[in-house]
Write an enzyme that holds these catalytic residues in place. Sequence first.
Site, PDB file in Angstrom:
ATOM      1  N   ARG A 222      42.453  34.586  40.586  1.00 46.78           N
ATOM      2  CA  ARG A 222      43.365  34.784  39.454  1.00 46.78           C
ATOM      3  C   ARG A 222      44.716  34.223  39.856  1.00 46.78           C
ATOM      4  O   ARG A 222      45.403  34.773  40.718  1.00 46.78           O
ATOM      5  CB  ARG A 222      43.478  36.276  39.133  1.00 46.78           C
ATOM      6  CG  ARG A 222      44.384  36.577  37.942  1.00 46.78           C
ATOM      7  CD  ARG A 222      43.644  36.359  36.636  1.00 46.78           C
ATOM      8  NE  ARG A 222      44.296  37.031  35.523  1.00 46.78           N
ATOM      9  CZ  ARG A 222      45.061  36.423  34.606  1.00 46.78           C
ATOM     10  NH1 ARG A 222      45.271  35.110  34.694  1.00 46.78           N
ATOM     11  NH2 ARG A 222      45.586  37.114  33.611  1.00 46.78           N
ATOM     12  N   GLU A 289      33.714  31.268  35.591  1.00 45.05           N
ATOM     13  CA  GLU A 289      33.484  30.617  36.893  1.00 45.05           C
ATOM     14  C   GLU A 289      32.547  31.471  37.742  1.00 45.05           C
ATOM     15  O   GLU A 289      31.641  30.958  38.408  1.00 45.05           O
ATOM     16  CB  GLU A 289      34.812  30.426  37.633  1.00 45.05           C
ATOM     17  CG  GLU A 289      35.678  29.296  37.115  1.00 45.05           C
ATOM     18  CD  GLU A 289      36.964  29.158  37.901  1.00 45.05           C
ATOM     19  OE1 GLU A 289      37.089  29.802  38.972  1.00 45.05           O
ATOM     20  OE2 GLU A 289      37.853  28.414  37.457  1.00 45.05           O
TER      21      GLU A 289
END
Length: 691
Positions: A222, A289
């Site tokens: 992130r 992902e």
Amino acid sequence: MATQQASNSCSFPSLREWEFDVFINFRGPETRYGFTGYLHKAFCEKGIRTFMDAEDLISGNKILETFDRAIETSRIGIIVFSAHYADTDFLLRELVKLLECSRRKGQFILPIFYYMDPGDVRHQRGSYEKAMAVHEERFKDEVPIWRAALRDAANLSGLHYKGDEFEYEFIERTSKQVLAFLKEDTLPVVADYPVRAESQVKSSSSFSNPRQYQHHVFLNFRGCDTRYRFTGSLYKALQDNKIHTFMDDVGLHRGNDISRTLIQAIKGSRIAIIVFSQNYADSSYCLDELVKILECHESDGQFVLPVFYDIYHDHVRYHTGSYGKAMAKHEEKFKDDLSRVEKWKQALFQAANFTGFVFEGKQYEHEFIGKIVEVVSREIKRVALPVADYPAGLESQVLEVKSLLFSDGYGGVHMVGIHGNGGSGKTTVAHAIYHLISNGFESICFLENVRENSYKHGLVYLQNMLLSNVFERKNLKSTSFDQGISTIKHRLQQKRILLILDDVDKPEQLQAVAGKPDWFGLGTRVIVTTRDKCLLESHGIERIYEMENSNSESNIKASPGKDNREQLGEKSTSGDQVNGLLEPLVSEDISLERSKQASLIQAESNTEVIGCNENQADICHTHFPERIDNGKKEVPNGNREVDMAEKCFSAQLESLEEKKRELKEQIRAIKAEIAGFHSRDTVAKEKKRSV
């Protein structure tokens, strides 16, 4: 402009009076294990003598004598201003001491504003204002001094880290500037990083693919949580260790789905590192992902390594805490596509069940990252070659060697030989088996060109190569043959390793790195490739694969029973045993004598050939069969040892043939060099005469 840190009238000490180059003043709970830990590490790597307190040095509110002396004897004082720096009165007293030494002794003060507006420090605003208000009640007389010290320090030129660039690049620049200052004893250039509130620090960080076609590692993370700090530092550490890593650019995500670039990068990576952080699950990109990574794990065996960075792994596994809130938001946002959210939940649960790393803050980040790099380095050594890289017919050979390695299961310690002429493909088979089975071992080591490296560098070099490959430590070295054996035995007895020794031609080479099976842990496999079959047999290796063009009646030769390097701890059903191992087929005396004779023959042949020209070399070689025949006549016929000796001498003869060819090539090269020298000398003389 920066204020002058010391007047010209000060009498400064010489460089030799400084015990430390740098003293770091910082608030431990905020930056010890992260930023300041990395800064200290960068300084040490550049040879900068740095004082950074240990956690257990601070006692009460008094500055210990240790700190007083360290501040007095440090050339540079670095102050790391963080959000809650001013909460600690101990740090404020250190700050006063640093500024006092700067005025009195000429020490250089370098403030670093870590996620802090310099104006807040200068004018004691925000968290600094609250801290001073608390101190007013307890340290009324000292607070005015601390306020003045904060104001003076914030008026100095320094460095400002605002989180808009990679932390490791900022640290690298800082360490280089400090090193330049120490070398020149002048103020470092900090004009590019002014610390006034109105200043703008431009970020030059931009990462692109290190490889367009293949990567060792794909980083899934992130960005707003860890890009410029933990993940950025992890990326740098991987790259520094020559591990090609894909880390996406800030603007790579477009639209609602992950881009084709990211999909290709995931598919083309051997390892996926997933950095789970507090707000990871907020991002649909990260979750998409993750789903793709797990698909690659299932279809291609991609290695998945989760890292739980300041997050409890059960929050990831069971979607609680911040992860539970994120999933609830996604269910509302994607209520027309709840199957997508369900995939994310399953992926989080599956990924959290992989073995990984947990960072909870009470450790140095750079040490934590070092452990990750160590695991990744070990894993990428196990990457198998594409099938297209293997020549036709190799598969059957590899399977036959594998059957020799594991014919009695996966326990014990076994040595297998691959015997063949030069160019028969021994090394190719060894490489293939290495890639095929390496995943089943704790450590792996492929020592190539043993013969060449032994001649050039000696046996201790081979021992050190083995140790450095297994333990990945450059400082683990032996200085003598006996010490090397002792170190190998001591460190490898509990390790299950795969060791391949390629192109061995002397028994002492085997004795140096793989003398006996009890040197290694159970499950170890040792593969030896050689042109000398007798060498394998004399070392007790009976499981031998014969390459097809080695003039052997059979492609595989293995004894009917278990080999003489039997599984440790298991009972044998045949042969005499000594300490649980079967006796060698050849007695030690005969084996030793054979080795001495072979060495003598080769030594004599080398001496003769070097002393001959090319025509004489052929004549010298004709003496060898006669010498060998004479040796045979002295031994009674019909004896089993004689048959083995004949095989050994034949193998040695073949080795000498090869050596002769190599020496002839060396002779030609030397002649060419001499001729060139004479030619240049003649030209030089002609020029001299003409002058």
